[in-house]
Design a protein around this motif. Structure first.
Motif, PDB file in Angstrom:
ATOM      1  N   GLU A 115      36.909  49.781  45.962  1.00 37.71           N
ATOM      2  CA  GLU A 115      37.706  50.654  45.114  1.00 37.71           C
ATOM      3  C   GLU A 115      38.844  49.884  44.439  1.00 37.71           C
ATOM      4  OE1 GLU A 115      40.614  54.461  45.627  1.00 37.71           O
ATOM      5  OE2 GLU A 115      39.264  53.973  47.292  1.00 37.71           O
ATOM      6  N   VAL A 116      39.042  50.173  43.154  1.00 38.46           N
ATOM      7  CA  VAL A 116      40.195  49.624  42.440  1.00 38.46           C
ATOM      8  C   VAL A 116      41.464  50.121  43.135  1.00 38.46           C
ATOM      9  CG1 VAL A 116      41.464  49.621  40.259  1.00 38.46           C
ATOM     10  CG2 VAL A 116      38.962  49.555  40.245  1.00 38.46           C
ATOM     11  N   GLY A 117      42.375  49.202  43.429  1.00 38.94           N
ATOM     12  CA  GLY A 117      43.622  49.600  44.079  1.00 38.94           C
ATOM     13  C   GLY A 117      43.590  49.481  45.595  1.00 38.94           C
ATOM     14  N   TYR A 121      40.991  44.748  47.006  1.00 39.67           N
ATOM     15  CA  TYR A 121      41.025  44.495  45.561  1.00 39.67           C
ATOM     16  C   TYR A 121      42.353  43.860  45.151  1.00 39.67           C
ATOM     17  CZ  TYR A 121      41.264  45.375  40.565  1.00 39.67           C
ATOM     18  OH  TYR A 121      41.417  45.225  39.213  1.00 39.67           O
TER      19      TYR A 121
ATOM     20  N   TRP B 101      42.896  51.065  30.970  1.00 37.02           N
ATOM     21  CA  TRP B 101      43.527  50.857  32.276  1.00 37.02           C
ATOM     22  C   TRP B 101      44.496  51.999  32.596  1.00 37.02           C
ATOM     23  CZ3 TRP B 101      43.277  49.100  36.908  1.00 37.02           C
ATOM     24  CH2 TRP B 101      42.499  47.986  37.207  1.00 37.02           C
ATOM     25  N   GLN B 108      43.647  57.571  39.432  1.00 32.44           N
ATOM     26  CA  GLN B 108      44.047  57.193  40.795  1.00 32.44           C
ATOM     27  C   GLN B 108      45.191  58.070  41.297  1.00 32.44           C
ATOM     28  OE1 GLN B 108      44.554  52.927  39.957  1.00 32.44           O
ATOM     29  NE2 GLN B 108      42.962  52.530  41.474  1.00 32.44           N
ATOM     30  N   LYS B 113      38.694  58.176  42.762  1.00 32.34           N
ATOM     31  CA  LYS B 113      38.421  56.756  43.017  1.00 32.34           C
ATOM     32  C   LYS B 113      37.705  56.122  41.832  1.00 32.34           C
ATOM     33  CE  LYS B 113      38.331  57.169  48.004  1.00 32.34           C
ATOM     34  NZ  LYS B 113      37.597  57.005  49.270  1.00 32.34           N
ATOM     35  N   VAL B 114      38.078  54.890  41.542  1.00 30.95           N
ATOM     36  CA  VAL B 114      37.382  54.120  40.511  1.00 30.95           C
ATOM     37  C   VAL B 114      36.823  52.872  41.182  1.00 30.95           C
ATOM     38  CG1 VAL B 114      37.599  52.863  38.342  1.00 30.95           C
ATOM     39  CG2 VAL B 114      38.873  54.994  38.685  1.00 30.95           C
ATOM     40  N   GLU B 115      35.558  52.634  40.938  1.00 32.39           N
ATOM     41  CA  GLU B 115      34.885  51.548  41.639  1.00 32.39           C
ATOM     42  C   GLU B 115      34.922  50.254  40.817  1.00 32.39           C
ATOM     43  OE1 GLU B 115      30.428  50.463  43.106  1.00 32.39           O
ATOM     44  OE2 GLU B 115      30.829  52.540  42.574  1.00 32.39           O
ATOM     45  N   VAL B 116      35.175  49.155  41.500  1.00 28.35           N
ATOM     46  CA  VAL B 116      35.079  47.837  40.866  1.00 28.35           C
ATOM     47  C   VAL B 116      33.641  47.647  40.381  1.00 28.35           C
ATOM     48  CG1 VAL B 116      35.222  45.340  41.246  1.00 28.35           C
ATOM     49  CG2 VAL B 116      36.897  46.864  42.328  1.00 28.35           C
ATOM     50  N   TYR B 121      35.536  50.553  34.731  1.00 23.94           N
ATOM     51  CA  TYR B 121      36.318  49.382  35.143  1.00 23.94           C
ATOM     52  C   TYR B 121      36.040  48.192  34.228  1.00 23.94           C
ATOM     53  CZ  TYR B 121      37.854  45.375  37.867  1.00 23.94           C
ATOM     54  OH  TYR B 121      38.459  44.210  38.254  1.00 23.94           O
TER      55      TYR B 121
END
Lengths: 280, 280
Positions: A115-117, A121, B101, B108, B113-116, B121
């Motif tokens: 997960e971003v954040g 990461y 971004w 967030q 959730k944002v996935e890499v 992304y």
């Protein structure tokens, strides 16, 4: 590794396409080394008569246009220019941003989500920034080496500013070059992962920082062979030179050099003028 | 905004700490503008007698050590140096890496959730790279402006290289400065989001690229007032100058300027020497 058709705006490709001048390693070489080290397919567009016309035309490259090559066309169709921006974009994707990003990539290959954040990461992004920082400092040395032979005007001939080059070369050989080398020696020296004799700038694997420093030191050695021989002999920068030798023999790079595809230094960024070189 | 205690290795802080020279805006100003525009708390360590001793000592800053200020101590305890590396690290965290971004950050905050590696992304990272690219080109103009008054040796006085400065200034005023301004005018011109008269380098919101270009143009105008007046009058770079005026009046920056905390240009990166300036 070359393509004659200019790719145009938003046209998706399967591969990365490097837009750079023909005939010299130049700044394009820093991008090539990242691809070669990581075994990433790429092609090149190097028609010097069309290059600037494409990169400054929004109809060809979209927004924004570019100041100068190198530029990289991404598989998405977007163009990115500025060597450090290209390298920082590629770094996590090519396994050249440090150990933490490599671990994220491995997880992703196994279907795990990151997960971003997340703490993982954030740590990887910090390490990527450290790599970026070291790349930028090595490129500063590249720029200063170039400016020795063009201290007055990039658009004029060396011969027209040779009087100033001779003066700038004194400061470069005596102050600037040793200052940069001492910095990188210190970084190699204080990396706890190098206690066993390794020569990694970051962690315990090759990153873009190592690849860029390798090429800059190679270029400086081409341009100032007498000065570099004296600096080697001093024993003060052994780790820096050991890093150069390590990269020359690493997977991907060794094959690239042996293939003959790596263009020799000549009259590009790094130039050898006998009169600018000296032991001190 | 200043702190007298040097923060040490791995000591966690609540805030960002900027390590930079006292008394000049310098390269530290690019980092300050990002904090001021975004309303991000930060403190400064600016004891010039201790600065280099700290940044080059692994016992103080960990690995790696740093070549030169500015350096930023992150809340995690890690130090990052090199202006473009600091700005690129901060950009997504401060809402200065572009619209995509910002959308991720908003998600967030709402607990999404944002996935890499997700499409979202990847798009945001490409946009961040474009911002980085434009920051780097604006900083190249900053470096070239500096080099006009120090074309031979950074360690020597201007007076000792003034003869060369006079030569370099001709090339700078006639070729380099207009070339950079034309590049940024073209970028502003081809941004589809600027059709309504806006002056954003990327998308339709302020990024680090705008902030850096604002400061560089301000510095160039301080250093070369006669030349910049002539270039303004030409009408060829109206969007660039409009961007500068826009940023001066934007939230965060306007208050910063009015507070008197923004240090004036003097004898730092951007210097005014009458003899180097001219209409052409």
């Amino acid at each position: 590794m070359s393509s004659s058709e200019p790719a145009t705006k938003k046209q998706k490709t399967q591969e990365y396409v490097l837009y750079y001048w023909p005939g010299i390693p130049g700044r394009g070489e820093y991008v090539r080394l990242a691809f070669e080290r990581s075994g990433t397919p790429y092609t090149e567009f190097n028609d010097g008569s069309k290059l600037l016309g494409i990169l400054t035309n929004p109809k060809k490259v979209g927004h924004p246009t570019h100041f100068a090559p190198p530029a990289l066309k991404l598989p998405s169709g977007r163009f990115i220019s500025q060597t450090p921006a290209i390298l920082n974009y590629l770094a996590p994707r090519l396994g050249l941003a440090g150990e933490k990003w490599v671990k994220i990539s491995e997880k992703q290959k196994e279907g795990e989500k990151v997960e971003v954040g997340s703490e993982e990461y954030e740590g990887a992004e910090e390490e990527r920034s450290t790599v970026n920082q070291l790349v930028l400092t090595a490129l500063d040395l590249c720029n200063e080496t170039h400016d020795v032979h063009h201290p007055v005007a990039t658009e004029d001939y060396y011969e027209d500013q040779k009087d100033v080059s001779l003066r700038r070369a004194v400061s470069y050989r005596k102050n600037r070059l040793p200052k940069f080398l001492a910095h990188f020696e210190r970084v190699l020296d204080c990396n706890p992962e190098n206690k066993n004799g390794n020569t990694y700038l970051v962690g315990s694997r090759t990153t873009n920082a190592d690849l860029v420093l390798f090429h800059v030191v190679s270029g400086v050695e081409f341009a100032f062979p007498i000065r570099v021989a004296a600096l080697r002999k001093s024993g003060k920068y052994d780790k820096v030179f050991a890093l150069k030798e390590r990269i020359e023999n690493e997977g991907g790079i060794k094959e690239y050099i042996e293939s003959g595809r790596r263009q020799p230094f000549s009259m590009g960024l790094f130039r050898h003028y006998e009169e600018l070189d000296a032991e001190e």
